[in-house]
Design a protein around this motif. Structure first.
Motif, PDB file in Angstrom:
ATOM      1  N   ASN A   1       2.544  10.245  -5.957  1.00  0.00           N
ATOM      2  CA  ASN A   1       2.848  10.985  -4.730  1.00  0.00           C
ATOM      3  C   ASN A   1       3.647  10.156  -3.719  1.00  0.00           C
ATOM      4  OD1 ASN A   1       2.553  13.409  -3.161  1.00  0.00           O
ATOM      5  ND2 ASN A   1       1.047  12.321  -1.911  1.00  0.00           N
ATOM      6  N   GLN A   2       3.787   8.857  -3.965  1.00  0.00           N
ATOM      7  CA  GLN A   2       4.570   7.994  -3.057  1.00  0.00           C
ATOM      8  C   GLN A   2       6.054   7.965  -3.430  1.00  0.00           C
ATOM      9  OE1 GLN A   2       2.838   6.590  -0.497  1.00  0.00           O
ATOM     10  NE2 GLN A   2       1.134   7.669  -1.448  1.00  0.00           N
TER      11      GLN A   2
ATOM     12  N   HIS B   1      -4.828   4.108  -9.580  1.00  0.00           N
ATOM     13  CA  HIS B   1      -4.949   5.568  -9.557  1.00  0.00           C
ATOM     14  C   HIS B   1      -3.547   6.177  -9.600  1.00  0.00           C
ATOM     15  CE1 HIS B   1      -6.944   9.342  -7.614  1.00  0.00           C
ATOM     16  NE2 HIS B   1      -6.446   9.561  -8.799  1.00  0.00           N
TER      17      HIS B   1
ATOM     18  N   THR C   1      -2.330   9.157  -6.976  1.00  0.00           N
ATOM     19  CA  THR C   1      -1.924   8.857  -5.601  1.00  0.00           C
ATOM     20  C   THR C   1      -0.612   8.075  -5.586  1.00  0.00           C
ATOM     21  OG1 THR C   1      -3.426   6.968  -5.650  1.00  0.00           O
ATOM     22  CG2 THR C   1      -4.211   8.927  -4.530  1.00  0.00           C
ATOM     23  N   VAL C   2      -0.407   7.217  -6.574  1.00  0.00           N
ATOM     24  CA  VAL C   2       0.819   6.406  -6.630  1.00  0.00           C
ATOM     25  C   VAL C   2       2.047   7.298  -6.849  1.00  0.00           C
ATOM     26  CG1 VAL C   2       2.032   4.714  -8.073  1.00  0.00           C
ATOM     27  CG2 VAL C   2      -0.298   4.249  -7.286  1.00  0.00           C
TER      28      VAL C   2
ATOM     29  N   CYS D   1      -0.778   1.923  -3.313  1.00  0.00           N
ATOM     30  CA  CYS D   1      -1.910   2.610  -2.671  1.00  0.00           C
ATOM     31  C   CYS D   1      -3.161   1.719  -2.637  1.00  0.00           C
ATOM     32  CB  CYS D   1      -2.251   3.936  -3.341  1.00  0.00           C
ATOM     33  SG  CYS D   1      -0.902   5.103  -3.280  1.00  0.00           S
TER      34      CYS D   1
ATOM     35  N   SER E   1       0.816  -1.219   0.000  1.00  0.00           N
ATOM     36  CA  SER E   1       0.000   0.000   0.000  1.00  0.00           C
ATOM     37  C   SER E   1       0.849   1.268   0.000  1.00  0.00           C
ATOM     38  CB  SER E   1      -0.947   0.004   1.199  1.00  0.00           C
ATOM     39  OG  SER E   1      -0.211  -0.007   2.400  1.00  0.00           O
ATOM     40  N   LYS E   2       2.147   1.141   0.400  1.00  0.00           N
ATOM     41  CA  LYS E   2       2.990   2.343   0.399  1.00  0.00           C
ATOM     42  C   LYS E   2       3.504   2.685  -0.998  1.00  0.00           C
ATOM     43  CE  LYS E   2       4.367   2.647   5.182  1.00  0.00           C
ATOM     44  NZ  LYS E   2       5.264   2.122   6.216  1.00  0.00           N
ATOM     45  N   SER E   3       3.276   1.807  -1.961  1.00  0.00           N
ATOM     46  CA  SER E   3       3.651   2.153  -3.337  1.00  0.00           C
ATOM     47  C   SER E   3       2.436   2.083  -4.278  1.00  0.00           C
ATOM     48  CB  SER E   3       4.790   1.270  -3.843  1.00  0.00           C
ATOM     49  OG  SER E   3       4.556  -0.083  -3.541  1.00  0.00           O
TER      50      SER E   3
ATOM     51  N   ASP F   1      -6.035   2.714  -3.041  1.00  0.00           N
ATOM     52  CA  ASP F   1      -7.044   3.439  -3.805  1.00  0.00           C
ATOM     53  C   ASP F   1      -7.726   2.547  -4.847  1.00  0.00           C
ATOM     54  OD1 ASP F   1      -8.402   5.477  -5.117  1.00  0.00           O
ATOM     55  OD2 ASP F   1      -6.712   6.853  -4.941  1.00  0.00           O
TER      56      ASP F   1
ATOM     57  N   GLU G   1       1.469  -3.114   3.931  1.00  0.00           N
ATOM     58  CA  GLU G   1       2.257  -1.929   3.592  1.00  0.00           C
ATOM     59  C   GLU G   1       3.323  -2.193   2.521  1.00  0.00           C
ATOM     60  OE1 GLU G   1       3.490   0.520   6.975  1.00  0.00           O
ATOM     61  OE2 GLU G   1       1.925  -0.531   8.088  1.00  0.00           O
TER      62      GLU G   1
END
Ligand SMILES: Cc1ncc(COP(=O)(O)O)c(C=O)c1O
Length: 368
Positions: A342-343, A336, A339-340, A281, A277-279, A283, A311
């Motif tokens: 932004n990581q 998405h 959002t990705v 997301c 989820s940290k890369s 979403d 994560e």
């Protein structure tokens, strides 16, 4: 230069040719309609990409946050719409700083209270601020209702000496919940009409509305054709992603951003990827979107569904036999892209899988 398959994972990959083609397609549409293009940079958060959009004919950029606008301005971009409600003194001070730097700034308004705060913040400065009225075209997030509410706000703007009315705009984010293209078309039509009708009523009251702006990736090709619309503001269409593919407004070949991931575990019924989820997301789409099933699409491997994320792990369930094994690398189309991106600190830009450059995600984490 390296082949992207040799890069350490996870890496954010950007296909240069697809990027350029996506930008050209939007710019060509705007040119054909005789309207302006003001891309939303929340998707890419990159000065370099914003400049490619400006070179292709964009008149300026759209930002959500003041801190994004600051990054764009520092990168030399000087025509910026902040499409976000602003009333707090700390943000207004930053707006005055941007005006001081010579940025042609426009700020969204949808409350008479905000006009007072903006007026107060600008009073001691030599500047006037251009404001655009946001109307609600059905998303039911921000915005005055189209028509008379817009006229009332327009009149209120005129009574503030430090404010100048530059336009009316809307964003039909609810198009993301559409189940058919017909639904998208209807929403795009309503989006365009909400702006054009509001502008018409303002002009009947003697108030000129130079800019009438619409924009979401699913709807801009519909709303941008409504007579009287002067500008489109798509964001995601610069990259596209799994959600847009699910909506039918793009296909996987248009998707410019992928994540390079490695297989770090193989089991009877699943493989494990190093993208959690940290890369990737969590979403699965905003505003009621339901077009994706997993957490990203592995290119060339339909037999693997990315079903769960923790994560740092992506759990890919097998629906059939797979040849994937530990240390294999795959490219994943994210659900998405906005959002990705932004990581990550940087894009590895490539042409046909060969790295050609590395670009910073300049406004990464700029949420203030
Ligand atoms: C005000 C505004 N304009 C334009 C956009 C761009 O939308 P999309 O990414 O669907 O193109 C957004 C997206 O959040 C927005 O809020």
């Amino acid at each position: 230069m390296r082949m992207v398959q040799t890069l350490e994972t996870p890496s954010l990959l950007l296909d240069y040719q697809k990027l350029v083609m996506n930008i050209k397609n939007i710019a060509d549409f705007a040119e054909d309609q005789g309207i302006s293009y003001r891309p939303h940079i929340k998707t890419h958060k990159s000065v370099k990409i914003a400049k490619l959009q400006l070179e292709a004919g964009a008149v300026g950029v759209t930002c959500a946050k003041v801190s994004e606008a600051e990054v764009m301005a520092a990168g030399g971009i000087n025509d910026i719409l902040i499409a976000y409600p602003i009333s707090s003194p700390d943000k207004i001070k930053k707006i005055v700083d941007l005006l001081q730097q010579g940025v042609h700034l426009k700020v969204s308004v949808d409350h008479t209270e905000s006009l007072g705060y903006l007026q107060q913040g600008l009073e001691q400065s030599p500047f006037t601020l251009e404001v655009w009225i946001k109307v609600n075209s059905g998303l039911n997030r921000c915005g005055v209702e189209p028509g008379q509410e817009a006229v009332l706000l327009a009149k209120a703007i005129l009574s503030h000496s430090k404010l100048k009315l530059g336009g009316i705009f809307t964003h039909a984010g609810h198009s993301y919940a559409a189940k058919t293209y017909e639904e998208i078309e209807n929403i795009g039509l309503q989006e365009g009409l909400a702006v054009v009708e509001s502008a018409k009523e303002c002009e009947q009251a003697g108030i000129l509305i130079p800019v009438r702006s619409v924009g979401s990736t699913p709807t801009f090709r519909v709303a941008g054709k409504i007579p009287g619309i002067t500008e489109i503001r798509p964001g995601n269409a610069v990259f596209f992603d799994g959600i847009q593919v699910g909506l039918g407004v793009a296909n996987t070949d248009n998707c410019a951003v992928t994540l390079l991931a490695s297989v770090v575990g193989e089991y009877k019924d699943r493989i494990i990827l190093d993208t959690g989820s940290k890369s990737l997301c969590l979403d699965k789409g905003a505003h009621g979107n339901q077009t994706v099933s997993g957490f990203g699409q592995i290119i060339g491997h339909p037999e693997v569904i990315i079903q769960r994320l923790s994560e740092e792990h992506g759990v890919g369930s097998l629906t059939g036999e797979t040849k994937l094994k530990i240390n294999d690398k795959v490219q994943i189309i994210p659900n998405h892209a906005c959002t990705v991106v932004n990581q990550f600190e940087e894009y590895v830009v490539h042409e046909n899988g060969k790295e050609i450059d590395v670009w910073k995600v300049d406004a990464r984490g700029m949420v203030k």
